[in-house]
Design an enzyme around this catalytic site. Structure first.
Site, PDB file in Angstrom:
ATOM      1  CG  ASP A   1       2.233 -17.826   0.837  1.00  0.00           C
ATOM      2  OD1 ASP A   1       2.568 -19.028   0.909  1.00  0.00           O
ATOM      3  OD2 ASP A   1       1.301 -17.336   1.508  1.00  0.00           O
ATOM      4  N   GLY A   2       5.493 -15.286  -1.173  1.00  0.00           N
ATOM      5  CA  GLY A   2       6.109 -14.505  -2.258  1.00  0.00           C
ATOM      6  C   GLY A   2       7.409 -15.162  -2.731  1.00  0.00           C
TER       7      GLY A   2
ATOM      8  NE  ARG B   1     -18.117   1.965 -20.564  1.00  0.00           N
ATOM      9  CZ  ARG B   1     -18.951   1.316 -21.375  1.00  0.00           C
ATOM     10  NH1 ARG B   1     -19.685   0.325 -20.916  1.00  0.00           N
ATOM     11  NH2 ARG B   1     -19.053   1.669 -22.638  1.00  0.00           N
TER      12      ARG B   1
ATOM     13  CB  THR C   1      -6.337 -18.056  -0.178  1.00  0.00           C
ATOM     14  OG1 THR C   1      -5.243 -18.709  -0.836  1.00  0.00           O
ATOM     15  CG2 THR C   1      -7.379 -19.077   0.201  1.00  0.00           C
TER      16      THR C   1
ATOM     17  CE1 TYR D   1      -5.541  -6.795  -5.585  1.00  0.00           C
ATOM     18  CE2 TYR D   1      -6.162  -7.799  -7.670  1.00  0.00           C
ATOM     19  CZ  TYR D   1      -6.060  -6.690  -6.853  1.00  0.00           C
ATOM     20  OH  TYR D   1      -6.493  -5.477  -7.311  1.00  0.00           O
TER      21      TYR D   1
ATOM     22  CB  ALA E   1     -13.392  -0.731  -8.314  1.00  0.00           C
TER      23      ALA E   1
ATOM     24  CD  GLN F   1       6.407 -12.818  -7.450  1.00  0.00           C
ATOM     25  OE1 GLN F   1       5.903 -13.465  -8.348  1.00  0.00           O
ATOM     26  NE2 GLN F   1       6.871 -13.354  -6.338  1.00  0.00           N
TER      27      GLN F   1
HETATM   28  P1  NAD Z   1       4.177 -10.931  -0.580  1.00  0.00           P
HETATM   29  O1  NAD Z   1       5.060 -12.093  -0.473  1.00  0.00           O
HETATM   30  O2  NAD Z   1       4.344  -9.812   0.350  1.00  0.00           O
HETATM   31  O3  NAD Z   1       2.675 -11.460  -0.535  1.00  0.00           O
HETATM   32  C1  NAD Z   1       1.675 -10.611  -0.166  1.00  0.00           C
HETATM   33  C2  NAD Z   1       0.776 -11.359   0.790  1.00  0.00           C
HETATM   34  O4  NAD Z   1      -0.002 -12.282   0.032  1.00  0.00           O
HETATM   35  C3  NAD Z   1       1.508 -12.181   1.866  1.00  0.00           C
HETATM   36  O5  NAD Z   1       0.835 -12.043   3.081  1.00  0.00           O
HETATM   37  C4  NAD Z   1       1.400 -13.606   1.323  1.00  0.00           C
HETATM   38  O6  NAD Z   1       1.423 -14.599   2.347  1.00  0.00           O
HETATM   39  C5  NAD Z   1       0.040 -13.538   0.669  1.00  0.00           C
HETATM   40  N1  NAD Z   1      -0.152 -14.561  -0.349  1.00  0.00           N
HETATM   41  C6  NAD Z   1       0.576 -14.780  -1.484  1.00  0.00           C
HETATM   42  N2  NAD Z   1       0.073 -15.833  -2.139  1.00  0.00           N
HETATM   43  C7  NAD Z   1      -0.981 -16.276  -1.403  1.00  0.00           C
HETATM   44  C8  NAD Z   1      -1.907 -17.307  -1.572  1.00  0.00           C
HETATM   45  N3  NAD Z   1      -1.880 -18.096  -2.637  1.00  0.00           N
HETATM   46  N4  NAD Z   1      -2.889 -17.457  -0.641  1.00  0.00           N
HETATM   47  C9  NAD Z   1      -2.955 -16.645   0.428  1.00  0.00           C
HETATM   48  N5  NAD Z   1      -2.104 -15.643   0.645  1.00  0.00           N
HETATM   49  C10 NAD Z   1      -1.133 -15.460  -0.266  1.00  0.00           C
HETATM   50  O7  NAD Z   1       4.166 -10.235  -1.974  1.00  0.00           O
HETATM   51  P2  NAD Z   1       4.539 -10.625  -3.410  1.00  0.00           P
HETATM   52  O8  NAD Z   1       5.767 -11.381  -3.501  1.00  0.00           O
HETATM   53  O9  NAD Z   1       4.402  -9.368  -4.161  1.00  0.00           O
HETATM   54  O10 NAD Z   1       3.340 -11.622  -3.754  1.00  0.00           O
HETATM   55  C11 NAD Z   1       2.544 -11.393  -4.846  1.00  0.00           C
HETATM   56  C12 NAD Z   1       1.158 -11.808  -4.476  1.00  0.00           C
HETATM   57  O11 NAD Z   1       0.665 -10.926  -3.500  1.00  0.00           O
HETATM   58  C13 NAD Z   1       0.243 -11.667  -5.673  1.00  0.00           C
HETATM   59  O12 NAD Z   1       0.209 -12.851  -6.428  1.00  0.00           O
HETATM   60  C14 NAD Z   1      -1.081 -11.319  -5.029  1.00  0.00           C
HETATM   61  O13 NAD Z   1      -1.926 -12.432  -4.923  1.00  0.00           O
HETATM   62  C15 NAD Z   1      -0.731 -10.853  -3.635  1.00  0.00           C
HETATM   63  N6  NAD Z   1      -1.205  -9.478  -3.496  1.00  0.00           N
HETATM   64  C16 NAD Z   1      -2.281  -9.266  -2.703  1.00  0.00           C
HETATM   65  C17 NAD Z   1      -2.815  -7.999  -2.618  1.00  0.00           C
HETATM   66  C18 NAD Z   1      -4.021  -7.811  -1.762  1.00  0.00           C
HETATM   67  O14 NAD Z   1      -4.456  -8.779  -1.126  1.00  0.00           O
HETATM   68  N7  NAD Z   1      -4.586  -6.616  -1.738  1.00  0.00           N
HETATM   69  C19 NAD Z   1      -2.271  -6.931  -3.302  1.00  0.00           C
HETATM   70  C20 NAD Z   1      -1.179  -7.184  -4.131  1.00  0.00           C
HETATM   71  C21 NAD Z   1      -0.656  -8.483  -4.219  1.00  0.00           C
END
Ligand code: NAD
Length: 265
Positions: free
Chosen positions: A45-46, A148, A161, A163, A185, A223
């Site tokens: 997905d990234g 806050r 689905t 972050y 938080a 990202q």
């Molecule tokens: P990456 O490719 O490692 O992606 C991180 C994870 O998020 C992977 O498992 C990926 O499959 C999943 N993911 C990405 N988009 C998704 C979607 N639309 N639905 C379900 N899962 C999804 O890392 P990257 O290239 O840095 O991707 C950036 C994305 O990672 C950000 O947009 C954010 O949504 C996600 N992210 C998630 C967290 C968390 O869940 N705690 C933390 C930071 C970033």
């Protein structure tokens, strides 16, 4: 048809890209990394998110398609061992048929600097170094609450689905033309109060987060990390543009959610 391929740095993705390039060329499909009609991402997905940011100036002309080299992703429909079938289907259908909403992100500054504008496919967040972030949340220009806490996430339906889900947001079906505000938080006690639950905002409305004066805010767009001084506010709405996915294959959204988060019985 002109096709661009974007892959991640993993060896497997490089190998798959090589095989895919050969198959495309054998079928007289031209590789064009500047003005493509179709962008294929190879990775996860990234990788699709990176491809989106690389080609988001061509959104009215391109469709995207994701090949995954790891586990099934949310933006990646094809498996790396199905390349032949994928190329065959490219030779048959060309139409863009599935499109999803994007988030329009506008950063405004205190010092008169021009606004900065971005499009997000998953989400944008606002956070602050190691201090409490304080921001007034305006919906459609009316003050809703003073937040806050650690930060706020504003996500698209397809980003719900990602972050957003990890911080307790709801999963939205991608056909819903709306965006979601989710707290990270929040401080909630007898003195400070926020709604405390995610809210879904209609495409006809907009959100502005006006930030208390400070120089250590940072904004993310998918990202990308955007560190800027003198941020006055960040405005969000559903973008006029949408992302088009080449719908050579359809997968039931809730099946995908189940497969990713629950697994088979
Ligand atoms: P990456 O490719 O490692 O992606 C991180 C994870 O998020 C992977 O498992 C990926 O499959 C999943 N993911 C990405 N988009 C998704 C979607 N639309 N639905 C379900 N899962 C999804 O890392 P990257 O290239 O840095 O991707 C950036 C994305 O990672 C950000 O947009 C954010 O949504 C996600 N992210 C998630 C967290 C968390 O869940 N705690 C933390 C930071 C970033």
């Amino acid at each position: 048809m002109k096709v661009a391929i974007v892959h991640n740095s993993e060896e497997k993705s490089k190998q798959v890209t090589k095989q895919l390039t050969t198959l495309l060329e054998q079928n007289q499909i031209q590789i064009d990394n500047r003005q493509p009609e179709l962008v294929i991402s190879v990775g996860g997905d990234g990788t699709l998110l990176s491809a989106f940011h690389r080609f988001n100036h061509l959104l009215n002309e391109v469709s995207f398609l994701g090949v995954h080299t790891g586990h099934l992703g949310f933006y990646t429909d094809w498996r790396d061992y199905e390349l032949k079938e994928l190329v065959e289907s490219l030779c048959i259908h060309h139409e863009k048929s599935t499109s999803y909403p994007l988030l329009d992100v506008r950063i405004r500054f205190r010092d008169g600097k021009p606004d900065k504008h971005f499009l997000a496919l998953n989400e944008s967040t606002i956070k602050r170094g190691n201090r409490t972030m304080v921001g007034d949340v305006f919906i459609k220009d009316e003050l809703f609450e003073r937040f806050r806490g650690d930060g706020l996430s504003i996500s698209t339906p397809t980003g719900s689905t990602a972050y957003n889900k990890s911080i307790g947001g709801a999963v939205l079906h991608p056909s819903i033309n709306a965006f979601q505000l989710t707290e990270i938080a929040s401080l909630n006690n007898r003195v400070f109060r926020t709604l405390g639950s995610p809210i879904v905002i209609a495409h006809t409305e907009w959100l502005e987060i006006k930030l208390q004066e400070s120089d250590d805010y940072f904004v993310t767009v998918d990202q990308l990390d955007i560190y800027q001084e003198n941020i006055a506010s960040v405005c969000y709405r559903i973008a006029d543009e949408r992302i088009h996915f080449a719908s050579y294959r359809h997968m039931h959204f809730w099946h995908r959610v189940k497969d990713a988060f629950i697994g088979e019985d």
